[in-house]
Design a protein around this motif. Structure first.
Motif, short mmCIF file in Angstrom:
data_model
loop_
_atom_site.label_atom_id
_atom_site.label_comp_id
_atom_site.label_asym_id
_atom_site.label_seq_id
_atom_site.Cartn_x
_atom_site.Cartn_y
_atom_site.Cartn_z
N GLN A 140 -2.90 5.25 -11.25
CA GLN A 140 -2.53 6.47 -10.52
C GLN A 140 -1.03 6.77 -10.63
O GLN A 140 -0.64 7.92 -10.79
CB GLN A 140 -2.94 6.35 -9.05
CG GLN A 140 -4.43 6.15 -8.84
CD GLN A 140 -5.26 7.30 -9.39
OE1 GLN A 140 -4.87 8.46 -9.30
NE2 GLN A 140 -6.39 6.97 -10.00
N GLU A 168 -6.87 -3.85 -5.78
CA GLU A 168 -6.88 -2.39 -5.69
C GLU A 168 -5.46 -1.83 -5.85
O GLU A 168 -5.25 -0.83 -6.56
CB GLU A 168 -7.46 -1.96 -4.34
CG GLU A 168 -7.48 -0.44 -4.15
CD GLU A 168 -7.86 -0.03 -2.74
OE1 GLU A 168 -8.18 1.16 -2.54
OE2 GLU A 168 -7.82 -0.88 -1.82
N ILE A 169 -4.50 -2.48 -5.21
CA ILE A 169 -3.11 -2.00 -5.27
C ILE A 169 -2.59 -2.10 -6.70
O ILE A 169 -1.96 -1.17 -7.21
CB ILE A 169 -2.24 -2.82 -4.30
CG1 ILE A 169 -2.61 -2.48 -2.85
CG2 ILE A 169 -0.75 -2.58 -4.55
CD1 ILE A 169 -2.08 -3.45 -1.83
N SER A 205 -7.69 -6.52 -1.77
CA SER A 205 -6.74 -5.44 -1.50
C SER A 205 -5.65 -5.39 -2.56
O SER A 205 -5.27 -4.31 -3.04
CB SER A 205 -6.12 -5.61 -0.11
OG SER A 205 -7.11 -5.59 0.90
N ARG A 221 0.83 -1.21 0.00
CA ARG A 221 0.00 0.00 0.00
C ARG A 221 0.86 1.26 0.00
O ARG A 221 0.54 2.25 -0.68
CB ARG A 221 -0.93 -0.03 1.21
CG ARG A 221 -2.12 -0.99 1.01
CD ARG A 221 -2.93 -1.15 2.27
NE ARG A 221 -4.21 -1.83 2.00
CZ ARG A 221 -4.88 -2.54 2.90
NH1 ARG A 221 -4.39 -2.66 4.14
NH2 ARG A 221 -6.01 -3.11 2.58
N ASN A 236 -4.00 0.59 -8.78
CA ASN A 236 -3.48 1.91 -8.44
C ASN A 236 -2.08 2.13 -9.02
O ASN A 236 -1.72 3.24 -9.41
CB ASN A 236 -3.44 2.11 -6.92
CG ASN A 236 -3.83 3.52 -6.52
OD1 ASN A 236 -4.92 3.98 -6.85
ND2 ASN A 236 -2.92 4.22 -5.85
N LEU A 257 -1.33 4.23 -1.21
CA LEU A 257 -2.62 4.01 -0.58
C LEU A 257 -2.48 4.02 0.94
O LEU A 257 -1.41 3.73 1.47
CB LEU A 257 -3.22 2.67 -1.03
CG LEU A 257 -3.59 2.55 -2.51
CD1 LEU A 257 -3.91 1.10 -2.87
CD2 LEU A 257 -4.79 3.46 -2.83
#
Length: 755
Positions: free
Chosen positions: A290, A282-283, A279, A222, A286, A227
């Protein structure tokens, strides 16, 4: 914070990296991250100074383990932290007597590469693999018409010109391709019975995972992805936020959760696994959306280490980025397989795409240079995971990517059936061989299978200690050189974890008693012996074989701590196997199997205390045959079928064979007595390990000289064990116990044989 808290924080965060195979100066900080002053002490400044300067031992006197102590002080409070540092001896000064492989056969019009490494024999009669230079010839793919072609070569570091012949043929191989003969019973169908060491170790690891916080294992990921870390706290040791190997333990954690759920059906574990995948999804998203990393990348740090590896960086500037990626990829595949989690496969495939996109652009020469770079280029068994993705998805690009990890230092000697393992890193290369076999399962290219099979035979017969472990200071030694390599740094646990995986995969093609004999020995005497006997999660890195040695249980997220999270949920994996007509019972581990899909129901009681035999209750309505392996350490005294003693027992290749006719539900009892034996070391025949039944025995002693034992002493001791049914006994006044029961006691595994 007070002085004590500052010191405790600096104590926890102080990490010097991999200290098991040191060849370089160490950077020893004088101040901790939280402000404590740090000073250093060494117990042998011949090899390492308090400045961190390392003096490697000259070749021939062996590696040296030095104790380095950090004194951490803030105000009036201080703590000391001990580091055991293994400094590798200087490289061998090689004098070549001959090149062991001077020709190769290839098929016409098929691209091949001149080998980047070749096996040689030295003046000391050792077989090793050396890097080759081909003057005026690029290591690019060549294709030729039928004929014979000669090349002149030399070695990169040793001047020894030679000629190499390439024989190009249009003939196809007529050798029969090995076929898979059986399947292992899925782990989720098997339950271990209470009261055995295997059940107890599994329960201890279950408790450890139940108490674990998944956010801790996501902390570095994260942070790298920008994150919030949620409730996570940084891990320590090799997975600390400043460690270049961070992320590898998370991969092991994924696999451990998957195996744990399969073995125990614990709903809390499944919930943790599901949370980890959501999780990580999502990572991964990202990173690309991002942070604009390349699509599919997932890690606990940026892509920088991969860039630096391609640019030629070495350890300790980078630390095995593809190794870490393999652990993550393998963990995702395990979650998909055991937890039936489809998103885990999606994340894994994106990683596979990322690897394919990156490596397919690199030349053969560049990749070979990367994979031969010590530690930095170590890639674990990522070729295995990529081949598995092809098996799952039927997309051939993944197995083609797996082949991009082919490395000649290992593969060229294996392809020629030459044992040139001397000096190779054991746990670096065993996973590669597992990958070769997995590639064969997908492509059916015979050389891949033959390399894996030859490797297994060679390692088990010529490089393995009596309890199933391999290696000294993580490295393979010369053929049959075990006695001269005893010490505190023998048998890295990771290596046995991987040898068991390779054994199991080969058994599917060749269900031999010999393979299960190795599997049982290594499981009982190394894996079961590697765990701390509590719920701390500690595991041995090395299994000491010296005199008066002691197990050390790591919790610092080393590689062996990672595989240790997985090991104790795998005990059920190889007990049972089946094909369309036959069920195999391979291991004497008390358990039950209920497989409703194949109508296999077996209840197995294995007496591992008195070692008196097996009791099997079975219902096999669709099977024609049951095979029960008789261990090499057991002498059969009788077999009872449905309460009636059988006058004749059919033995086939080490298995009792029971042909099933009308009776499909039955009880079978096998009675045996354990055999005691002394296993002599080939290179030191006056030394031997003691075996009683399935157990490697340890003499509990602080003595740093070998205990002397006669054949008669040992036989009398064995009779005493049989008579008393004792878990511990005495030999010449010293306590003896199975290695798997030794915890913190000092011991020795090899004794001196009196004449």
């Amino acid at each position: 914070m007070d002085d004590k808290q500052y010191v405790q924080l600096d104590f926890a965060s102080l990490n010097l990296g991999n200290l098991k195979t040191v060849t370089f100066n160490l950077e020893l900080p004088s101040r901790g991250k939280y402000g404590s002053n740090i000073s250093w002490k060494t117990n042998d400044n011949r090899f390492i100074e308090i400045t961190g300067r390392v003096h490697r031992p000259r070749h021939g006197i062996g590696n040296r383990t030095v104790k380095l102590t950090a004194i951490i002080k803030h105000g009036q409070f201080l703590l000391t932290k001990l580091f055991n540092i293994t400094i590798l001896q200087m490289p061998l000064s090689v004098k070549i007597s001959s090149v062991c492989l001077t020709s190769i056969k290839v098929k016409a019009n098929k691209q091949f590469y001149l080998p980047a490494w070749l096996p040689v024999k030295t003046d000391e009669n050792r077989l090793i693999s050396l890097a080759v230079s081909w003057p005026k010839i690029d290591l690019k793919g060549h294709t030729f018409q039928k004929g014979q072609y000669e090349f002149k070569g030399n070695f990169r570091e040793v001047d020894f010109p030679f000629k190499f012949c390439v024989n190009v043929t249009s003939e196809d191989s007529t050798e029969k391709l090995p076929q898979r003969k059986l399947w292992f019973e899925p782990l989720e169908n098997i339950s271990l019975k209470e009261g055995t060491i295997f059940y107890n170790l599994q329960q201890a690891r279950l408790k450890f995972l139940q108490q674990s916080n998944p956010d801790d294992y996501l902390y570095n990921f994260r942070q790298a992805a920008g994150l919030p870390v949620v409730s996570g706290h940084p891990l320590i040791g090799w997975d600390a936020p400043d460690s270049l190997l961070r992320g590898h333990t998370t991969g092991h954690y994924l696999s451990a959760l998957a195996l744990c759920y399969a073995a125990t059906h614990d709903s809390k574990i499944l919930k943790k696994a599901t949370y980890m995948i959501s999780s990580l999804t999502e990572i991964q998203n990202n990173f690309s959306k991002q942070l604009k990393f390349h699509e599919g990348y997932l890690g606990a740090y940026s892509e920088k280490q991969f860039d630096e590896l391609e640019a030629g960086a070495t350890y300790p500037n980078i630390w095995a980025p593809y190794y870490t990626l393999h652990k993550i990829l393998s963990g995702l595949i395990d979650i998909y397989h055991y937890c039936h989690n489809q998103p885990a496969l999606s994340v894994a495939c994106k990683i596979g795409d990322w690897v394919n996109e990156r490596l397919s652009k690199l030349s053969y020469k560049k990749r070979n240079h990367m994979w031969e770079t010590y530690i930095a280029g170590e890639f674990g068994g990522i070729n295995e995971s990529l081949a598995q993705l092809t098996e799952i998805t039927q997309q051939t690009k993944y197995v083609q990517t797996a082949k991009l990890f082919n490395h000649d230092r290992l593969m060229t000697p294996l392809a020629a059936s030459i044992d040139a393992l001397d000096g190779m890193h054991a746990n670096q290369h065993i996973p590669q061989v597992i990958g070769l076999l997995e590639i064969y399962k997908v492509t059916h290219e015979l050389p891949y299978f033959k390399m894996a099979d030859f490797f297994w035979q060679t390692v088990v017969q010529h490089h393995t200690y009596s309890f199933g472990g391999v290696g000294k200071s993580e490295l393979f030694q010369g053929r049959d050189e075990l006695g001269q390599r005893l010490g505190s740094d023998s048998a890295e646990t990771c290596a046995t974890y991987n040898m068991l995986k390779l054994t199991k995969k080969l058994f599917e093609f060749d269900p031999s008693a010999a393979k299960m004999a190795y599997y049982e020995n290594a499981t009982f005497n190394h894996i079961a012996a590697s765990s701390a006997q509590d719920s701390s999660g500690g595991s041995t890195y090395f299994m000491p074989t010296g005199y008066g040695e002691q197990k050390q249980f790591d919790v610092d997220n080393t590689c062996c701590h990672g595989t240790g999270l997985e090991n104790h949920f795998k005990y059920g994996e190889a007990i049972y196997a089946y094909d369309n007509r036959t069920v195999w019972v391979n291991l004497p581990i008390s358990s039950t199997v209920e497989d409703s899909n194949h109508h296999i129901y077996i209840d197995l009681d294995a007496d591992l205390k008195e070692l008196s035999g097996l009791k099997i209750t079975a219902f096999l309505p669709n099977q024609d045959c049951l095979k029960i392996r008789v261990p090499e350490w057991a002498k059969i005294t009788g077999v009872s079928y449905e309460g009636k003693k059988l006058s004749q027992v059919k033995m086939v290749d080490g298995y009792i064979q029971v042909n099933l006719t009308e009776i499909k539900k039955f009880k079978l009892e096998i009675f045996w007595t354990p055999i005691a034996k002394l296993e002599r070391l080939i290179d030191r025949p006056d030394s031997a390990s003691m075996k009683f039944g399935p157990y490697s025995l340890a003499v509990i002693t602080k003595l740093n000289n070998p205990v002397s034992v006669s054949q008669n002493n040992f036989l009398e001791f064995s009779r005493q064990c049989l008579k008393e049914n004792s878990e511990t006994a005495t030999l010449k006044g010293l306590s003896i116990m199975p290695l798997c029961q030794v915890n913190h006691e000092k011991y020795q595994l090899y004794v001196h044989l009196e004449k």
